[in-house]
Design a protein around this motif. Structure first.
Motif, short mmCIF file in Angstrom:
data_model
loop_
_atom_site.label_atom_id
_atom_site.label_comp_id
_atom_site.label_asym_id
_atom_site.label_seq_id
_atom_site.Cartn_x
_atom_site.Cartn_y
_atom_site.Cartn_z
N LEU A 122 7.95 9.97 12.42
CA LEU A 122 6.73 9.57 12.44
C LEU A 122 5.77 10.18 13.43
CD1 LEU A 122 7.23 6.16 11.11
CD2 LEU A 122 6.00 7.81 9.69
N GLU A 123 6.55 10.34 14.59
CA GLU A 123 5.83 10.88 15.80
C GLU A 123 5.86 12.35 15.73
OE1 GLU A 123 7.06 8.14 19.63
OE2 GLU A 123 8.50 9.53 18.89
N LYS A 124 6.79 13.11 15.25
CA LYS A 124 6.90 14.45 15.08
C LYS A 124 5.81 15.12 14.16
CE LYS A 124 11.14 16.77 16.37
NZ LYS A 124 12.42 17.11 15.96
N SER A 125 5.80 14.32 12.96
CA SER A 125 4.95 14.49 11.92
C SER A 125 3.27 14.35 12.56
CB SER A 125 5.05 13.98 10.74
OG SER A 125 4.89 12.43 10.82
N GLY A 126 3.27 13.45 13.48
CA GLY A 126 1.67 13.41 13.76
C GLY A 126 1.15 12.11 13.17
N VAL A 127 2.04 11.32 12.31
CA VAL A 127 1.51 9.94 11.60
C VAL A 127 1.19 9.10 12.68
CG1 VAL A 127 2.16 8.06 10.35
CG2 VAL A 127 2.72 10.18 9.43
N ILE A 128 2.23 9.10 13.87
CA ILE A 128 2.01 8.30 14.77
C ILE A 128 1.41 9.05 16.14
CG2 ILE A 128 2.98 6.80 17.17
CD1 ILE A 128 5.26 6.04 14.70
N LYS A 129 0.23 8.88 16.36
CA LYS A 129 -0.43 9.95 17.12
C LYS A 129 -0.37 9.63 18.59
CE LYS A 129 -4.84 10.66 16.27
NZ LYS A 129 -6.39 10.06 15.78
N LYS A 130 -0.19 8.37 19.20
CA LYS A 130 0.06 8.04 20.43
C LYS A 130 0.24 6.59 20.72
CE LYS A 130 -4.65 7.44 21.96
NZ LYS A 130 -5.58 7.51 22.87
N TRP A 131 1.22 6.40 21.78
CA TRP A 131 1.45 4.69 22.11
C TRP A 131 0.52 4.26 23.40
CZ3 TRP A 131 5.38 2.34 19.09
CH2 TRP A 131 6.25 3.35 18.33
N THR A 132 -0.03 3.31 23.13
CA THR A 132 -1.05 3.14 24.01
C THR A 132 -1.13 1.52 24.30
OG1 THR A 132 -3.44 3.27 24.80
CG2 THR A 132 -2.86 3.08 22.55
N MET B 23 0.95 -1.23 -0.14
CA MET B 23 -0.04 -0.09 -0.05
C MET B 23 0.88 1.13 0.11
SD MET B 23 -2.73 1.39 2.73
CE MET B 23 -3.70 -0.10 2.79
N LYS B 24 0.61 2.21 -0.93
CA LYS B 24 1.29 3.63 -0.75
C LYS B 24 0.38 4.58 -0.20
CE LYS B 24 4.94 2.13 -3.00
NZ LYS B 24 5.94 2.06 -2.25
N LEU B 25 0.89 5.09 0.80
CA LEU B 25 0.35 6.27 1.35
C LEU B 25 1.09 7.40 0.88
CD1 LEU B 25 -0.52 4.70 5.03
CD2 LEU B 25 -2.06 4.87 2.95
N LYS B 26 0.32 8.48 0.81
CA LYS B 26 0.93 9.92 0.86
C LYS B 26 -0.08 10.81 1.13
CE LYS B 26 3.64 12.39 -3.10
NZ LYS B 26 4.07 12.42 -4.06
N ASN B 27 0.46 11.95 1.71
CA ASN B 27 -0.71 13.06 2.06
C ASN B 27 0.13 14.25 1.86
OD1 ASN B 27 0.71 13.94 4.29
ND2 ASN B 27 -0.68 12.31 5.48
N GLN B 28 -0.58 15.42 1.86
CA GLN B 28 -0.05 17.02 1.26
C GLN B 28 1.42 17.15 2.55
OE1 GLN B 28 -1.05 18.72 -1.11
NE2 GLN B 28 -2.43 17.02 -1.62
N VAL B 29 1.16 16.50 3.55
CA VAL B 29 1.88 16.98 4.89
C VAL B 29 3.27 16.12 4.89
CG1 VAL B 29 2.24 17.56 7.21
CG2 VAL B 29 -0.03 17.82 5.99
N PHE B 30 3.09 14.74 4.68
CA PHE B 30 4.09 14.04 5.04
C PHE B 30 4.12 12.84 3.99
CE2 PHE B 30 6.47 10.85 7.38
CZ PHE B 30 7.57 11.40 8.00
N SER B 31 5.23 12.48 3.10
CA SER B 31 5.20 11.23 2.40
C SER B 31 5.85 10.24 3.17
CB SER B 31 5.94 11.46 1.31
OG SER B 31 5.48 12.65 0.59
N LEU B 32 5.35 8.95 2.93
CA LEU B 32 5.71 7.92 3.55
C LEU B 32 6.38 7.18 2.37
CD1 LEU B 32 2.76 6.85 5.82
CD2 LEU B 32 4.87 7.77 6.50
N ASP B 33 7.78 6.51 2.84
CA ASP B 33 8.46 5.68 1.95
C ASP B 33 8.27 4.44 2.19
OD1 ASP B 33 10.14 4.96 3.77
OD2 ASP B 33 12.00 6.27 2.79
N ASP B 34 8.68 3.35 1.42
CA ASP B 34 8.53 1.89 1.87
C ASP B 34 9.26 1.60 3.16
OD1 ASP B 34 7.56 -0.54 0.65
OD2 ASP B 34 9.74 -1.18 0.68
#
Lengths: 109, 159
Positions: free
Chosen positions: B50-60, B1-12
């Motif tokens: 990933l944490e700083k960009s908000g892709v990872i919202k929290k650890w729970t 799956m390829k995910l991309k948004n305006q704010v942060f691009s994810l590579d493989d």
């Protein structure tokens, strides 16, 4: 019954103290009564399933006692419950009970 | 799956790291790195980003309430509202401790979909009657109590 206590029972209530009609657990019909007078009108409008739900949970008695603070009305609703009416018979009994009490309270103001 | 948004691009590599830590977030950076053939410092840097960009919202942690012996019921509540008040109602519902999720939906009418947790039916009804129905703009409410859960899964990254 003093004029001031009648006026207090007949007062307009806040949203928090209004009576909200549900048809079953968590299912709010959209009907609410913000005074005893409006309650009398709603008794004629809501589905009988809602009247049955609230009567047998004791919600009407609780509201009459704790919010309206009318022990006489509370006693009369308890008496209706003892007869175990359902459907339109319940609506008629409640309509008669509430309407009669309304007339008494208004005339003693 | 390829995910991309305006704010942060994810590579493989980002996607692979996310996939692994979604399965088990207790793994160390070294363990994740070993599975992917990269250094633990690389995993650390990527996760920080990933944490700083908000892709990872929290650890729970995910608790099993039944194992804990906590009897409870979950209900799905549909709140029909006056469109002018819906945002305000949604905000107030979000503040309630009984509420797990709040979403807005615009189908034929504007609806607020709410997941509620309560100890029993009396507590559920009391919450809805005393705290939800009186909110300004609430027109009516339909509530379904969940009797059996067939599947519950969060969105998982696949690689």
């Amino acid at each position: 019954m003093t004029p001031s206590s009648s006026t207090r029972i007949l007062r307009e209530l806040s949203r928090k103290n209004a009576f909200y009609f549900f048809s079953s657990v968590g299912n709010y019909t959209g009907h609410r009564a913000m005074s005893l007078e409006e309650f009398a009108t709603k008794i004629r409008e809501v589905e009988t399933a809602s009247l049955e739900f609230h009567l047998y949970r004791g919600d009407f008695e609780k509201w009459a006692d704790e919010v309206l603070e009318d022990p006489e009305l509370t006693r009369r609703i308890s008496a209706v419950k003892l007869l175990e009416p359902t459907g339109n018979a319940l609506r008629d009994q409640m309509d008669f009970t509430i309407s009669k009490r309304l007339v008494e309270l208004k005339s003693s103001q | 799956m390829k995910l991309k948004n305006q704010v942060f691009s994810l590579d493989d590599l980002d996607l692979k790291i996310l996939h692994i830590i979604q399965e088990n977030s207790k793994q160390t950076y070294s363990e994740v790195g070993r599975q992917l053939g990269v250094a633990h410092s690389t995993v650390y840097d990527r996760i920080r980003k990933l944490e700083k960009s908000g892709v990872i919202k929290k650890w729970t942690v995910e608790l099993d309430l039944e194992t804990l012996g906590l009897n409870h019921i979950t209900a799905l509540m549909t709140v029909y509202t006056d469109p002018k008040e819906s945002e305000n109602v949604a905000k107030k519902l979000s503040d309630a401790k009984e509420v797990l999720e709040v979403s807005l939906s615009l189908s034929e009418e504007l609806l607020i979909l709410v997941k509620v947790l309560a100890n029993d039916q009396d507590e559920l009804h009391s919450f809805i009657a005393k705290k939800v129905a009186p909110l300004q703009g609430v027109l009516r409410i339909r509530t379904s109590i969940i009797t059996k859960k067939i599947k519950e899964e969060r969105f998982l990254i696949t690689t």
